[in-house]
Design a protein around this motif. Structure first.
Motif, mmCIF file in Angstrom:
data_model
loop_
_atom_site.group_PDB
_atom_site.id
_atom_site.type_symbol
_atom_site.label_atom_id
_atom_site.label_comp_id
_atom_site.label_asym_id
_atom_site.label_seq_id
_atom_site.Cartn_x
_atom_site.Cartn_y
_atom_site.Cartn_z
ATOM 1 N N GLU A 1 46.682 -14.459 60.573
ATOM 2 C CA GLU A 1 45.717 -13.469 61.059
ATOM 3 C C GLU A 1 46.287 -12.666 62.236
ATOM 4 N N GLN B 1 46.907 -8.629 62.259
ATOM 5 C CA GLN B 1 46.377 -7.737 63.296
ATOM 6 C C GLN B 1 47.490 -6.904 63.928
ATOM 7 N N SER C 1 44.499 -1.399 62.070
ATOM 8 C CA SER C 1 43.231 -0.780 61.663
ATOM 9 C C SER C 1 42.608 -1.459 60.440
ATOM 10 N N LEU C 2 43.261 -2.480 59.910
ATOM 11 C CA LEU C 2 42.749 -3.171 58.725
ATOM 12 C C LEU C 2 41.479 -3.943 59.067
ATOM 13 N N GLN C 3 40.453 -3.726 58.271
ATOM 14 C CA GLN C 3 39.211 -4.468 58.454
ATOM 15 C C GLN C 3 39.182 -5.634 57.476
ATOM 16 N N TYR C 4 38.753 -6.777 57.959
ATOM 17 C CA TYR C 4 38.657 -7.973 57.136
ATOM 18 C C TYR C 4 37.540 -8.838 57.689
ATOM 19 N N SER C 5 37.206 -9.874 56.957
ATOM 20 C CA SER C 5 36.197 -10.820 57.419
ATOM 21 C C SER C 5 36.718 -12.232 57.179
ATOM 22 N N ILE D 1 40.016 -9.581 52.618
ATOM 23 C CA ILE D 1 40.273 -8.146 52.736
ATOM 24 C C ILE D 1 39.579 -7.483 51.555
ATOM 25 N N LYS D 2 38.591 -6.667 51.848
ATOM 26 C CA LYS D 2 37.803 -6.034 50.790
ATOM 27 C C LYS D 2 38.680 -5.091 49.976
ATOM 28 N N ASN E 1 38.994 -8.327 45.771
ATOM 29 C CA ASN E 1 39.411 -8.575 47.150
ATOM 30 C C ASN E 1 40.692 -9.396 47.211
#
Length: 135
Positions: free
Chosen positions: A7, A11, A16-20, A30-31, A39
């Motif tokens: 992780e 980062q 700028s990558l969005q993830y949950s 990662i959508k 995903n």
């Protein structure tokens, strides 16, 4: 936890990558660009990382070289995942097949001829990470 190292490197490499994270914090999600591609799920399996590649396949990232330190092994695993994501996000990888049958991915920059290709575009749908179909 190996996933924390992955992780941190994600980062740093893709700020700028969005993830949950899932509820148990052992899978980074990662959508994908659409439902057909799906995903990317990066799951910490304690000894290795399992990378679910959309709706197509999965692979295992691990280093069992006992001649190097655990920190170095973790760095190698994380580096392998970052290299994969870099190629994926730049549309260098073709995703094909499905988890229900068989599937995989291959690098479009490699010199593949028809005998080497895992499938023909007419046999199975193939996609780039961007969601575009490859044909």
């Amino acid at each position: 936890m190996l996933l924390r190292i992955v992780e941190e490197n994600i980062q740093n490499e893709f700020p700028s990558l969005q993830y949950s994270m899932n509820e148990s914090n052992d899978t980074l999600i990662i959508k994908g660009p659409n439902d057909r591609v799906g995903n990317i799920e990066i799951e910490d399996d304690l000894e290795e990382i399992i990378v679910m590649v959309g709706n197509f396949t999965h692979w295992h990232a691990a280093c069992y070289d006992q001649t190097i330190s655990k920190d170095e092994r973790d760095k190698q695993v994380s580096s392998e995942i970052i290299d994969f994501l870099r190629d994926l996000f730049s549309n260098k990888l073709i995703l094909w097949g499905s988890h229900q049958t068989s599937g995989g991915f291959y690098n479009i920059d490699l010199a593949l001829n028809e005998q080497d290709s895992p499938c023909e575009p007419s046999e199975v749908e193939q996609y780039f990470w961007s969601g575009e179909k490859y044909s």
